[in-house]
Design a protein around this motif. Sequence first.
Motif, short mmCIF file in Angstrom:
data_model
loop_
_atom_site.label_atom_id
_atom_site.label_comp_id
_atom_site.label_asym_id
_atom_site.label_seq_id
_atom_site.Cartn_x
_atom_site.Cartn_y
_atom_site.Cartn_z
N ALA A 88 0.83 -1.21 0.00
CA ALA A 88 0.00 0.00 0.00
C ALA A 88 0.86 1.26 0.00
CB ALA A 88 -0.94 -0.01 1.21
N ARG A 89 1.93 1.25 0.77
CA ARG A 89 2.80 2.42 0.83
C ARG A 89 3.52 2.65 -0.51
NH1 ARG A 89 4.93 5.42 4.91
NH2 ARG A 89 2.82 5.09 5.70
N VAL A 90 3.98 1.57 -1.14
CA VAL A 90 4.64 1.72 -2.44
C VAL A 90 3.66 2.27 -3.47
CG1 VAL A 90 5.68 0.44 -4.36
CG2 VAL A 90 6.42 -0.03 -2.01
N LEU A 91 2.43 1.79 -3.46
CA LEU A 91 1.41 2.33 -4.38
C LEU A 91 1.16 3.80 -4.10
CD1 LEU A 91 -1.09 -0.67 -4.36
CD2 LEU A 91 0.28 0.07 -6.32
N ALA A 92 1.07 4.15 -2.84
CA ALA A 92 0.83 5.56 -2.48
C ALA A 92 1.99 6.44 -2.92
CB ALA A 92 0.61 5.68 -0.98
N ASP A 93 3.21 5.93 -2.77
CA ASP A 93 4.39 6.69 -3.21
C ASP A 93 4.39 6.92 -4.71
OD1 ASP A 93 5.24 6.83 -0.60
OD2 ASP A 93 6.72 5.22 -0.78
N SER A 95 1.69 7.72 -6.31
CA SER A 95 0.49 8.55 -6.52
C SER A 95 -0.73 7.72 -6.88
CB SER A 95 0.76 9.60 -7.62
OG SER A 95 1.85 10.42 -7.26
N LEU A 96 -0.83 6.53 -6.30
CA LEU A 96 -1.96 5.65 -6.58
C LEU A 96 -2.82 5.39 -5.34
CD1 LEU A 96 -0.10 3.07 -8.85
CD2 LEU A 96 -1.70 4.83 -9.59
N ALA A 97 -2.63 6.19 -4.30
CA ALA A 97 -3.43 6.02 -3.09
C ALA A 97 -4.91 6.16 -3.41
CB ALA A 97 -3.01 7.06 -2.06
N GLY A 98 -5.72 5.32 -2.75
CA GLY A 98 -7.16 5.37 -2.95
C GLY A 98 -7.66 4.63 -4.17
N THR A 148 -10.72 -4.87 -14.48
CA THR A 148 -11.32 -3.75 -13.75
C THR A 148 -10.46 -2.50 -13.75
OG1 THR A 148 -10.36 -4.40 -11.61
CG2 THR A 148 -12.50 -5.37 -12.22
N GLY A 149 -9.21 -2.61 -14.24
CA GLY A 149 -8.32 -1.46 -14.19
C GLY A 149 -7.76 -1.19 -12.82
N ALA A 150 -7.76 -2.20 -11.95
CA ALA A 150 -7.18 -2.05 -10.61
C ALA A 150 -5.68 -1.80 -10.72
CB ALA A 150 -7.44 -3.29 -9.77
N VAL A 151 -5.13 -1.14 -9.72
CA VAL A 151 -3.69 -0.83 -9.73
C VAL A 151 -2.87 -1.95 -9.15
CG1 VAL A 151 -4.10 1.65 -9.65
CG2 VAL A 151 -3.77 0.39 -7.50
#
Length: 549
Positions: A88-93, A95-98, A148-151
Amino acid sequence: MHSVTAARTLAGHNDGMRSPWSTAVQEWLSHDPDPASAAELAGCDDDELADRFAQPLTFGTAGLRGPLRAGPNGMNLAVVMRATWAVARVLADRSLAGSPVVVGYDARHRSAEFGRAAAEVFAAQGFSVMLMPCAVPTPAVAFAVRNTGAVAGVQITASHNPPQDNGYKVYFAGGLQIASPTDRDIERVIASAPPADEIARVPVEPSGAEVLRAYVERAATVRRGAGTARIALTPMHGVGGEFALDALALAGFDDVHVVESQFAPDPDFPTVAFPNPEESGASDRLTALAAEVGAALAIALDPDADRCAIGVPTPDGWRMLSGDETGWLLGDYLLSGRDCRDAVVASTVVSSRMLAAIAAEHGARHVETLTGFKWLARADDGLDATLVYAYEEAIGHCVDPDAVRDKDGISAAVLAADLVVALGNRGVTVLDALDELARRHGVHSTTAVTRRVGSPREAAQLMERLRKTPPREVAGFAVTVEDLAPRTDALVFSGGDDTTTVRVVIRPSGTEPKLKCYIEIRCPGDLAPARDRAARVQDAVAAAVRDWA
Protein backbone atom coordinates in the motif's frame (compact mmCIF):
# COMPACT_ATOMS: atom_id res chain seq x y z
CA MET A 1 0.73 -20.76 26.70
CA HIS A 2 0.57 -17.07 27.57
CA SER A 3 3.06 -14.98 25.57
CA VAL A 4 4.94 -13.84 28.71
CA THR A 5 5.35 -17.42 29.92
CA ALA A 6 6.42 -18.50 26.43
CA ALA A 7 8.97 -15.71 26.20
CA ARG A 8 10.42 -16.68 29.57
CA THR A 9 10.65 -20.30 28.49
CA LEU A 10 12.43 -19.27 25.29
CA ALA A 11 14.76 -17.05 27.28
CA GLY A 12 15.85 -20.09 29.24
CA HIS A 13 14.53 -19.08 32.68
CA ASN A 14 13.42 -22.62 33.34
CA ASP A 15 16.89 -24.13 33.20
CA GLY A 16 19.21 -21.19 33.70
CA MET A 17 20.25 -21.08 30.03
CA ARG A 18 19.39 -18.17 27.77
CA SER A 19 18.52 -18.68 24.12
CA PRO A 20 20.49 -16.44 21.75
CA TRP A 21 17.17 -15.70 20.04
CA SER A 22 15.22 -14.75 23.15
CA THR A 23 15.24 -10.99 22.50
CA ALA A 24 14.01 -11.40 18.91
CA VAL A 25 11.34 -13.87 20.00
CA GLN A 26 10.11 -11.66 22.82
CA GLU A 27 9.93 -8.68 20.47
CA TRP A 28 7.99 -10.74 17.92
CA LEU A 29 5.54 -12.10 20.48
CA SER A 30 4.89 -8.65 21.90
CA HIS A 31 3.41 -7.60 18.55
CA ASP A 32 2.13 -10.85 16.99
CA PRO A 33 -1.66 -10.65 16.46
CA ASP A 34 -1.91 -14.45 16.39
CA PRO A 35 -2.36 -15.85 19.93
CA ALA A 36 -1.21 -19.31 18.84
CA SER A 37 2.31 -18.11 18.07
CA ALA A 38 3.50 -18.12 21.67
CA ALA A 39 2.95 -21.83 22.24
CA GLU A 40 4.33 -22.63 18.80
CA LEU A 41 7.60 -20.76 19.39
CA ALA A 42 7.96 -22.17 22.91
CA GLY A 43 8.35 -25.60 21.34
CA CYS A 44 11.23 -24.57 19.04
CA ASP A 45 14.89 -25.33 19.68
CA ASP A 46 17.67 -22.85 18.85
CA ASP A 47 18.22 -24.26 15.35
CA GLU A 48 14.56 -23.82 14.51
CA LEU A 49 14.49 -20.34 15.99
CA ALA A 50 17.57 -19.40 13.97
CA ASP A 51 15.80 -20.55 10.80
CA ARG A 52 12.74 -18.45 11.67
CA PHE A 53 14.46 -15.29 12.95
CA ALA A 54 17.85 -14.95 11.24
CA GLN A 55 16.29 -13.29 8.20
CA PRO A 56 12.84 -12.34 6.92
CA LEU A 57 10.92 -14.06 4.16
CA THR A 58 11.91 -12.40 0.87
CA PHE A 59 10.32 -11.97 -2.53
CA GLY A 60 11.25 -14.74 -4.95
CA THR A 61 10.00 -15.80 -8.36
CA ALA A 62 6.34 -15.58 -7.35
CA GLY A 63 6.26 -13.19 -4.41
CA LEU A 64 6.50 -14.38 -0.82
CA ARG A 65 6.28 -18.11 -0.26
CA GLY A 66 7.23 -20.24 2.71
CA PRO A 67 6.11 -22.54 5.52
CA LEU A 68 3.16 -21.62 7.70
CA ARG A 69 4.86 -20.75 10.97
CA ALA A 70 5.43 -17.91 13.40
CA GLY A 71 8.41 -15.61 12.95
CA PRO A 72 9.62 -13.25 10.21
CA ASN A 73 10.84 -16.11 7.98
CA GLY A 74 7.45 -17.75 7.62
CA MET A 75 3.95 -17.19 6.31
CA ASN A 76 1.78 -15.91 9.14
CA LEU A 77 -0.72 -13.17 9.91
CA ALA A 78 1.92 -10.63 10.94
CA VAL A 79 3.98 -11.13 7.77
CA VAL A 80 0.88 -10.80 5.57
CA MET A 81 -0.22 -7.60 7.31
CA ARG A 82 3.21 -5.97 7.16
CA ALA A 83 3.67 -6.98 3.50
CA THR A 84 0.27 -5.51 2.63
CA TRP A 85 1.07 -2.28 4.48
CA ALA A 86 4.28 -2.08 2.43
CA VAL A 87 2.50 -2.72 -0.89
CA ALA A 88 0.00 0.00 0.00
CA ARG A 89 2.80 2.42 0.83
CA VAL A 90 4.64 1.72 -2.44
CA LEU A 91 1.41 2.33 -4.38
CA ALA A 92 0.83 5.56 -2.48
CA ASP A 93 4.39 6.69 -3.21
CA ARG A 94 3.52 6.25 -6.89
CA SER A 95 0.49 8.55 -6.52
CA LEU A 96 -1.96 5.65 -6.58
CA ALA A 97 -3.43 6.02 -3.09
CA GLY A 98 -7.16 5.37 -2.95
CA SER A 99 -7.18 3.35 -6.18
CA PRO A 100 -8.94 -0.01 -6.57
CA VAL A 101 -7.11 -3.21 -5.61
CA VAL A 102 -8.13 -6.88 -5.82
CA VAL A 103 -7.51 -9.51 -3.15
CA GLY A 104 -8.04 -13.23 -3.64
CA TYR A 105 -7.08 -16.45 -1.94
CA ASP A 106 -6.97 -20.18 -2.63
CA ALA A 107 -8.09 -23.08 -0.39
CA ARG A 108 -4.85 -23.67 1.50
CA HIS A 109 -4.58 -23.60 5.26
CA ARG A 110 -5.21 -20.03 6.51
CA SER A 111 -5.58 -18.60 2.98
CA ALA A 112 -9.03 -17.11 3.65
CA GLU A 113 -7.80 -15.57 6.92
CA PHE A 114 -4.75 -14.06 5.23
CA GLY A 115 -6.81 -12.79 2.30
CA ARG A 116 -9.27 -11.07 4.60
CA ALA A 117 -6.42 -9.49 6.59
CA ALA A 118 -4.77 -8.19 3.41
CA ALA A 119 -8.06 -6.70 2.19
CA GLU A 120 -8.67 -5.00 5.53
CA VAL A 121 -5.18 -3.49 5.65
CA PHE A 122 -5.61 -2.08 2.13
CA ALA A 123 -8.99 -0.66 3.11
CA ALA A 124 -7.53 0.99 6.21
CA GLN A 125 -4.94 2.63 3.95
CA GLY A 126 -7.74 4.18 1.89
CA PHE A 127 -7.83 1.80 -1.09
CA SER A 128 -11.04 0.56 -2.72
CA VAL A 129 -10.88 -3.20 -2.22
CA MET A 130 -12.49 -6.04 -4.15
CA LEU A 131 -12.17 -9.09 -1.87
CA MET A 132 -13.10 -12.24 -3.75
CA PRO A 133 -16.22 -13.97 -2.38
CA CYS A 134 -14.67 -17.45 -2.29
CA ALA A 135 -11.45 -19.35 -2.91
CA VAL A 136 -10.44 -18.65 -6.53
CA PRO A 137 -7.82 -19.65 -9.10
CA THR A 138 -4.78 -17.41 -9.18
CA PRO A 139 -5.38 -16.40 -12.84
CA ALA A 140 -8.83 -15.12 -11.84
CA VAL A 141 -7.11 -12.46 -9.73
CA ALA A 142 -4.76 -11.57 -12.59
CA PHE A 143 -7.82 -11.28 -14.84
CA ALA A 144 -9.72 -9.16 -12.31
CA VAL A 145 -6.86 -6.67 -12.00
CA ARG A 146 -6.65 -6.27 -15.78
CA ASN A 147 -10.40 -6.36 -16.37
CA THR A 148 -11.32 -3.75 -13.75
CA GLY A 149 -8.32 -1.46 -14.19
CA ALA A 150 -7.18 -2.05 -10.61
CA VAL A 151 -3.69 -0.83 -9.73
CA ALA A 152 -2.76 -4.00 -7.85
CA GLY A 153 -3.85 -7.46 -6.86
CA VAL A 154 -2.82 -9.89 -4.15
CA GLN A 155 -3.45 -13.62 -4.25
CA ILE A 156 -2.83 -15.76 -1.17
CA THR A 157 -1.43 -19.00 -2.58
CA ALA A 158 1.54 -21.31 -2.61
CA SER A 159 0.48 -22.86 -5.92
CA HIS A 160 1.77 -26.46 -6.01
CA ASN A 161 3.97 -26.34 -2.89
CA PRO A 162 3.48 -28.89 -0.08
CA PRO A 163 0.50 -28.49 2.28
CA GLN A 164 2.51 -26.83 5.05
CA ASP A 165 3.31 -23.81 2.82
CA ASN A 166 1.47 -20.69 1.80
CA GLY A 167 2.36 -17.53 -0.09
CA TYR A 168 1.59 -13.96 -1.10
CA LYS A 169 1.60 -13.16 -4.81
CA VAL A 170 1.48 -9.55 -6.00
CA TYR A 171 0.24 -8.11 -9.30
CA PHE A 172 0.44 -4.48 -10.35
CA ALA A 173 -1.35 -2.65 -13.18
CA GLY A 174 -2.42 -4.82 -16.11
CA GLY A 175 -2.45 -7.92 -13.94
CA LEU A 176 1.30 -8.43 -14.37
CA GLN A 177 3.39 -10.02 -11.65
CA ILE A 178 5.67 -7.51 -10.02
CA ALA A 179 9.27 -7.47 -11.21
CA SER A 180 12.43 -5.76 -10.06
CA PRO A 181 12.78 -3.08 -8.79
CA THR A 182 9.21 -3.15 -7.44
CA ASP A 183 9.82 -6.30 -5.40
CA ARG A 184 12.93 -4.77 -3.83
CA ASP A 185 11.02 -1.54 -3.16
CA ILE A 186 8.35 -3.49 -1.27
CA GLU A 187 10.98 -5.39 0.72
CA ARG A 188 12.64 -2.16 1.77
CA VAL A 189 9.33 -0.76 2.99
CA ILE A 190 8.52 -4.00 4.84
CA ALA A 191 11.76 -3.54 6.78
CA SER A 192 10.43 -0.23 8.14
CA ALA A 193 6.79 -1.26 8.48
CA PRO A 194 5.08 -0.87 11.86
CA PRO A 195 4.62 -3.92 14.07
CA ALA A 196 1.60 -5.93 12.97
CA ASP A 197 -0.50 -5.04 16.00
CA GLU A 198 -0.11 -1.36 15.14
CA ILE A 199 -1.38 -1.75 11.56
CA ALA A 200 -4.99 -0.67 11.14
CA ARG A 201 -7.66 -2.90 9.60
CA VAL A 202 -11.09 -1.92 8.27
CA PRO A 203 -13.74 -4.59 7.55
CA VAL A 204 -14.37 -5.34 3.85
CA GLU A 205 -17.46 -6.96 2.35
CA PRO A 206 -16.60 -9.65 -0.21
CA SER A 207 -17.51 -8.89 -3.83
CA GLY A 208 -16.40 -9.77 -7.34
CA ALA A 209 -18.92 -12.44 -8.37
CA GLU A 210 -19.50 -10.66 -11.69
CA VAL A 211 -15.78 -10.48 -12.40
CA LEU A 212 -15.42 -14.20 -11.69
CA ARG A 213 -18.26 -14.92 -14.10
CA ALA A 214 -16.55 -12.74 -16.71
CA TYR A 215 -13.30 -14.66 -16.15
CA VAL A 216 -14.97 -18.02 -16.81
CA GLU A 217 -16.81 -16.69 -19.85
CA ARG A 218 -13.59 -15.26 -21.29
CA ALA A 219 -11.73 -18.54 -20.73
CA ALA A 220 -14.38 -20.32 -22.80
CA THR A 221 -13.81 -17.97 -25.75
CA VAL A 222 -10.30 -19.25 -26.48
CA ARG A 223 -12.02 -22.09 -28.30
CA ARG A 224 -11.63 -21.81 -32.09
CA GLY A 225 -13.57 -24.80 -33.42
CA ALA A 226 -16.65 -26.92 -32.81
CA GLY A 227 -17.41 -30.45 -31.73
CA THR A 228 -16.89 -32.25 -28.45
CA ALA A 229 -14.70 -34.85 -26.80
CA ARG A 230 -14.76 -36.91 -23.64
CA ILE A 231 -12.44 -35.41 -21.01
CA ALA A 232 -11.08 -36.63 -17.68
CA LEU A 233 -10.23 -33.87 -15.20
CA THR A 234 -8.61 -33.43 -11.81
CA PRO A 235 -8.09 -30.14 -9.93
CA MET A 236 -5.60 -31.92 -7.62
CA HIS A 237 -7.53 -31.01 -4.43
CA GLY A 238 -7.36 -27.35 -5.44
CA VAL A 239 -9.72 -24.55 -6.42
CA GLY A 240 -9.94 -25.09 -10.19
CA GLY A 241 -12.55 -27.85 -10.43
CA GLU A 242 -15.81 -25.91 -10.65
CA PHE A 243 -14.22 -23.09 -12.65
CA ALA A 244 -12.82 -25.55 -15.20
CA LEU A 245 -16.12 -27.43 -15.53
CA ASP A 246 -17.99 -24.16 -16.11
CA ALA A 247 -15.49 -22.89 -18.70
CA LEU A 248 -15.42 -26.21 -20.54
CA ALA A 249 -19.23 -26.40 -20.57
CA LEU A 250 -19.50 -22.88 -21.95
CA ALA A 251 -17.02 -23.88 -24.66
CA GLY A 252 -19.17 -26.88 -25.61
CA PHE A 253 -17.45 -29.63 -23.61
CA ASP A 254 -20.08 -31.21 -21.37
CA ASP A 255 -18.77 -34.79 -21.34
CA VAL A 256 -16.29 -34.28 -18.52
CA HIS A 257 -15.49 -36.93 -15.91
CA VAL A 258 -13.76 -35.84 -12.71
CA VAL A 259 -11.53 -37.64 -10.24
CA GLU A 260 -14.00 -37.55 -7.36
CA SER A 261 -11.38 -38.20 -4.67
CA GLN A 262 -9.45 -35.11 -5.79
CA PHE A 263 -12.27 -32.77 -6.79
CA ALA A 264 -13.20 -30.99 -3.57
CA PRO A 265 -10.61 -28.48 -2.29
CA ASP A 266 -8.55 -30.03 0.52
CA PRO A 267 -5.49 -28.18 1.87
CA ASP A 268 -3.92 -31.43 3.06
CA PHE A 269 -3.81 -32.91 -0.49
CA PRO A 270 -4.39 -36.40 0.93
CA THR A 271 -4.11 -38.49 -2.25
CA VAL A 272 -0.78 -37.16 -3.56
CA ALA A 273 2.73 -36.96 -2.12
CA PHE A 274 3.17 -33.55 -3.80
CA PRO A 275 0.20 -31.60 -5.26
CA ASN A 276 1.99 -31.03 -8.54
CA PRO A 277 0.89 -32.66 -11.81
CA GLU A 278 4.55 -32.82 -12.87
CA GLU A 279 5.49 -35.11 -9.98
CA SER A 280 5.74 -38.83 -10.64
CA GLY A 281 2.50 -40.55 -9.66
CA ALA A 282 0.53 -37.36 -9.04
CA SER A 283 -1.69 -37.92 -12.09
CA ASP A 284 -2.13 -41.68 -11.70
CA ARG A 285 -5.76 -41.40 -10.61
CA LEU A 286 -6.46 -39.11 -13.54
CA THR A 287 -4.99 -41.41 -16.17
CA ALA A 288 -6.75 -44.41 -14.59
CA LEU A 289 -10.06 -42.57 -14.88
CA ALA A 290 -9.29 -41.51 -18.46
CA ALA A 291 -8.63 -45.12 -19.42
CA GLU A 292 -11.75 -46.32 -17.61
CA VAL A 293 -14.14 -43.90 -19.32
CA GLY A 294 -12.43 -43.91 -22.73
CA ALA A 295 -11.52 -40.23 -22.66
CA ALA A 296 -9.79 -38.45 -25.51
CA LEU A 297 -7.93 -36.09 -23.18
CA ALA A 298 -6.87 -35.97 -19.55
CA ILE A 299 -6.43 -32.59 -17.82
CA ALA A 300 -4.66 -32.00 -14.50
CA LEU A 301 -4.68 -28.58 -12.86
CA ASP A 302 -2.38 -27.65 -10.01
CA PRO A 303 -4.01 -26.51 -6.73
CA ASP A 304 -4.36 -22.81 -7.64
CA ALA A 305 -5.25 -23.68 -11.26
CA ASP A 306 -2.62 -21.50 -12.90
CA ARG A 307 -0.89 -24.52 -14.44
CA CYS A 308 -2.27 -27.25 -16.67
CA ALA A 309 -0.89 -30.66 -17.63
CA ILE A 310 -2.49 -32.83 -20.28
CA GLY A 311 -2.42 -36.54 -20.90
CA VAL A 312 -3.23 -38.53 -24.03
CA PRO A 313 -3.83 -42.17 -24.93
CA THR A 314 -0.98 -44.05 -26.57
CA PRO A 315 -0.65 -47.64 -27.81
CA ASP A 316 1.09 -48.39 -24.51
CA GLY A 317 -1.43 -46.68 -22.21
CA TRP A 318 -1.97 -43.13 -21.06
CA ARG A 319 0.91 -40.66 -20.96
CA MET A 320 1.11 -37.17 -19.48
CA LEU A 321 2.82 -34.77 -21.88
CA SER A 322 5.69 -32.61 -20.76
CA GLY A 323 5.21 -28.88 -20.46
CA ASP A 324 7.42 -28.43 -23.52
CA GLU A 325 5.37 -30.86 -25.63
CA THR A 326 2.17 -29.07 -24.69
CA GLY A 327 3.88 -25.74 -25.38
CA TRP A 328 4.85 -26.82 -28.90
CA LEU A 329 1.33 -28.03 -29.67
CA LEU A 330 -0.52 -24.99 -28.31
CA GLY A 331 1.98 -22.55 -29.84
CA ASP A 332 1.70 -24.13 -33.27
CA TYR A 333 -2.10 -24.27 -32.98
CA LEU A 334 -2.42 -20.61 -32.02
CA LEU A 335 -0.13 -19.47 -34.84
CA SER A 336 -1.81 -21.62 -37.50
CA GLY A 337 -4.30 -19.94 -39.76
CA ARG A 338 -3.54 -16.33 -38.80
CA ASP A 339 -1.39 -13.46 -40.00
CA CYS A 340 1.64 -13.76 -37.74
CA ARG A 341 3.58 -10.67 -38.80
CA ASP A 342 2.51 -8.82 -35.65
CA ALA A 343 2.48 -11.87 -33.38
CA VAL A 344 4.92 -12.64 -30.57
CA VAL A 345 5.33 -15.97 -28.80
CA ALA A 346 7.64 -16.43 -25.85
CA SER A 347 9.32 -19.13 -23.83
CA THR A 348 11.95 -19.08 -21.11
CA VAL A 349 15.64 -19.81 -21.09
CA VAL A 350 14.97 -23.20 -19.46
CA SER A 351 12.30 -24.22 -21.96
CA SER A 352 12.74 -26.05 -25.28
CA ARG A 353 14.09 -24.28 -28.36
CA MET A 354 11.41 -25.73 -30.61
CA LEU A 355 8.92 -22.88 -30.14
CA ALA A 356 11.45 -20.53 -31.75
CA ALA A 357 11.54 -22.78 -34.83
CA ILE A 358 7.74 -23.00 -34.90
CA ALA A 359 7.48 -19.21 -34.72
CA ALA A 360 9.98 -18.73 -37.56
CA GLU A 361 8.03 -21.15 -39.76
CA HIS A 362 4.83 -19.14 -39.22
CA GLY A 363 6.51 -15.76 -39.64
CA ALA A 364 6.01 -14.77 -35.99
CA ARG A 365 8.55 -13.38 -33.57
CA HIS A 366 9.93 -15.50 -30.76
CA VAL A 367 11.27 -13.96 -27.55
CA GLU A 368 13.31 -15.86 -25.00
CA THR A 369 12.95 -14.51 -21.47
CA LEU A 370 14.31 -15.20 -18.04
CA THR A 371 12.49 -17.81 -15.98
CA GLY A 372 9.04 -16.92 -14.73
CA PHE A 373 5.87 -15.33 -15.99
CA LYS A 374 6.80 -11.94 -14.63
CA TRP A 375 9.18 -11.88 -17.61
CA LEU A 376 7.11 -13.89 -20.11
CA ALA A 377 4.16 -11.53 -19.62
CA ARG A 378 6.39 -8.63 -20.67
CA ALA A 379 7.88 -10.38 -23.72
CA ASP A 380 6.38 -7.88 -26.16
CA ASP A 381 7.55 -4.78 -24.27
CA GLY A 382 9.10 -2.33 -26.71
CA LEU A 383 8.06 -4.31 -29.79
CA ASP A 384 5.69 -3.27 -32.55
CA ALA A 385 3.96 -6.63 -32.14
CA THR A 386 1.69 -8.27 -29.58
CA LEU A 387 2.12 -11.32 -27.38
CA VAL A 388 -0.28 -14.09 -28.39
CA TYR A 389 1.18 -17.03 -26.46
CA ALA A 390 3.79 -17.74 -23.80
CA TYR A 391 4.76 -20.86 -21.94
CA GLU A 392 7.31 -22.27 -19.54
CA GLU A 393 8.30 -25.89 -19.30
CA ALA A 394 6.79 -26.19 -15.80
CA ILE A 395 3.32 -26.66 -17.40
CA GLY A 396 2.51 -22.95 -17.35
CA HIS A 397 0.66 -21.62 -20.41
CA CYS A 398 -0.64 -18.14 -21.21
CA VAL A 399 -3.02 -18.66 -24.14
CA ASP A 400 -5.00 -15.40 -23.94
CA PRO A 401 -2.60 -12.58 -22.98
CA ASP A 402 -5.17 -9.89 -23.73
CA ALA A 403 -7.22 -11.19 -20.79
CA VAL A 404 -4.70 -12.81 -18.44
CA ARG A 405 -1.04 -11.80 -18.55
CA ASP A 406 -0.01 -14.81 -16.51
CA LYS A 407 -0.18 -18.57 -16.76
CA ASP A 408 -3.77 -19.78 -16.68
CA GLY A 409 -4.68 -23.43 -16.34
CA ILE A 410 -8.39 -22.90 -17.01
CA SER A 411 -8.09 -21.25 -20.43
CA ALA A 412 -5.23 -23.60 -21.33
CA ALA A 413 -7.48 -26.56 -20.56
CA VAL A 414 -10.16 -25.19 -22.91
CA LEU A 415 -7.64 -24.64 -25.70
CA ALA A 416 -6.12 -28.10 -25.24
CA ALA A 417 -9.57 -29.66 -25.53
CA ASP A 418 -10.24 -27.60 -28.65
CA LEU A 419 -6.94 -28.74 -30.14
CA VAL A 420 -7.77 -32.41 -29.56
CA VAL A 421 -11.11 -31.99 -31.34
CA ALA A 422 -9.49 -30.09 -34.23
CA LEU A 423 -6.88 -32.82 -34.65
CA GLY A 424 -9.57 -35.50 -34.50
CA ASN A 425 -11.53 -33.75 -37.22
CA ARG A 426 -8.44 -34.13 -39.42
CA GLY A 427 -8.07 -37.79 -38.44
CA VAL A 428 -4.92 -36.96 -36.49
CA THR A 429 -3.97 -37.79 -32.91
CA VAL A 430 -1.90 -35.70 -30.51
CA LEU A 431 0.99 -38.14 -30.98
CA ASP A 432 0.68 -37.70 -34.76
CA ALA A 433 0.86 -33.92 -34.28
CA LEU A 434 4.03 -34.26 -32.19
CA ASP A 435 5.53 -36.43 -34.94
CA GLU A 436 4.69 -33.74 -37.51
CA LEU A 437 6.51 -31.11 -35.46
CA ALA A 438 9.53 -33.38 -35.05
CA ARG A 439 9.73 -33.96 -38.79
CA ARG A 440 9.59 -30.24 -39.46
CA HIS A 441 11.95 -29.07 -36.74
CA GLY A 442 13.94 -32.09 -35.59
CA VAL A 443 13.45 -34.32 -32.58
CA HIS A 444 13.67 -32.24 -29.40
CA SER A 445 14.01 -34.41 -26.30
CA THR A 446 13.83 -32.69 -22.92
CA THR A 447 14.20 -33.76 -19.31
CA ALA A 448 15.17 -32.28 -15.98
CA VAL A 449 17.47 -33.38 -13.18
CA THR A 450 16.62 -32.01 -9.74
CA ARG A 451 18.92 -31.85 -6.76
CA ARG A 452 17.15 -31.08 -3.46
CA VAL A 453 19.25 -28.99 -1.09
CA GLY A 454 18.97 -28.09 2.55
CA SER A 455 18.86 -24.34 2.02
CA PRO A 456 19.24 -21.57 -0.56
CA ARG A 457 22.79 -21.13 0.75
CA GLU A 458 23.70 -24.68 -0.24
CA ALA A 459 22.30 -24.08 -3.73
CA ALA A 460 24.36 -20.87 -4.01
CA GLN A 461 27.50 -22.74 -3.01
CA LEU A 462 26.94 -25.37 -5.70
CA MET A 463 26.38 -22.65 -8.30
CA GLU A 464 29.57 -20.86 -7.24
CA ARG A 465 31.57 -24.07 -7.59
CA LEU A 466 30.25 -24.54 -11.16
CA ARG A 467 31.14 -20.95 -12.00
CA LYS A 468 34.69 -21.32 -10.75
CA THR A 469 35.35 -24.67 -12.42
CA PRO A 470 32.75 -25.19 -15.18
CA PRO A 471 32.71 -28.52 -17.02
CA ARG A 472 34.23 -28.29 -20.50
CA GLU A 473 32.55 -31.41 -21.80
CA VAL A 474 29.41 -33.38 -21.08
CA ALA A 475 28.81 -36.97 -22.18
CA GLY A 476 31.66 -36.65 -24.68
CA PHE A 477 30.45 -33.40 -26.23
CA ALA A 478 32.56 -30.27 -25.86
CA VAL A 479 30.47 -27.48 -24.34
CA THR A 480 30.83 -23.76 -23.80
CA VAL A 481 29.28 -22.00 -20.83
CA GLU A 482 27.24 -18.79 -20.73
CA ASP A 483 26.75 -17.16 -17.34
CA LEU A 484 23.44 -15.29 -17.19
CA ALA A 485 24.40 -13.40 -14.01
CA PRO A 486 23.62 -10.71 -13.00
CA ARG A 487 20.31 -10.89 -14.94
CA THR A 488 19.54 -14.21 -13.25
CA ASP A 489 21.36 -16.96 -11.39
CA ALA A 490 21.77 -19.50 -14.19
CA LEU A 491 24.46 -21.16 -16.30
CA VAL A 492 23.86 -22.40 -19.88
CA PHE A 493 26.08 -25.16 -21.30
CA SER A 494 25.84 -25.69 -25.07
CA GLY A 495 27.58 -28.00 -27.52
CA GLY A 496 27.13 -30.84 -29.98
CA ASP A 497 28.12 -32.04 -33.43
CA ASP A 498 26.58 -32.33 -36.90
CA THR A 499 23.90 -34.77 -35.75
CA THR A 500 23.23 -33.70 -32.18
CA THR A 501 22.74 -30.48 -30.24
CA VAL A 502 23.16 -30.55 -26.47
CA ARG A 503 21.95 -27.84 -24.11
CA VAL A 504 21.94 -27.81 -20.30
CA VAL A 505 20.67 -24.97 -18.12
CA ILE A 506 21.29 -25.10 -14.38
CA ARG A 507 19.78 -22.74 -11.81
CA PRO A 508 18.41 -22.67 -8.26
CA SER A 509 14.63 -22.85 -7.89
CA GLY A 510 13.00 -19.55 -7.03
CA THR A 511 10.29 -21.15 -4.89
CA GLU A 512 11.69 -24.38 -3.40
CA PRO A 513 15.02 -25.66 -1.97
CA LYS A 514 16.17 -27.25 -5.23
CA LEU A 515 18.88 -26.98 -7.84
CA LYS A 516 17.37 -27.62 -11.27
CA CYS A 517 19.15 -28.82 -14.42
CA TYR A 518 17.19 -28.58 -17.69
CA ILE A 519 18.42 -30.78 -20.55
CA GLU A 520 17.49 -30.60 -24.22
CA ILE A 521 18.83 -32.81 -26.99
CA ARG A 522 18.00 -32.01 -30.62
CA CYS A 523 18.51 -34.56 -33.40
CA PRO A 524 17.29 -33.96 -36.97
CA GLY A 525 16.54 -36.73 -39.45
CA ASP A 526 14.24 -39.72 -39.71
CA LEU A 527 12.15 -40.00 -36.58
CA ALA A 528 13.01 -43.49 -35.33
CA PRO A 529 16.82 -43.22 -35.45
CA ALA A 530 16.71 -39.56 -34.36
CA ARG A 531 14.61 -40.40 -31.32
CA ASP A 532 16.82 -43.35 -30.47
CA ARG A 533 19.95 -41.21 -30.61
CA ALA A 534 18.32 -38.38 -28.66
CA ALA A 535 17.25 -40.78 -25.91
CA ARG A 536 20.74 -42.30 -25.61
CA VAL A 537 22.43 -38.90 -25.50
CA GLN A 538 19.88 -37.55 -23.05
CA ASP A 539 20.49 -40.42 -20.63
CA ALA A 540 24.25 -39.90 -20.87
CA VAL A 541 23.95 -36.15 -20.32
CA ALA A 542 21.60 -36.63 -17.36
CA ALA A 543 24.08 -39.05 -15.76
CA ALA A 544 26.91 -36.57 -16.29
CA VAL A 545 24.91 -33.67 -14.87
CA ARG A 546 24.12 -35.63 -11.70
CA ASP A 547 27.87 -35.82 -11.05
CA TRP A 548 28.23 -32.01 -11.30
CA ALA A 549 26.29 -31.43 -8.11
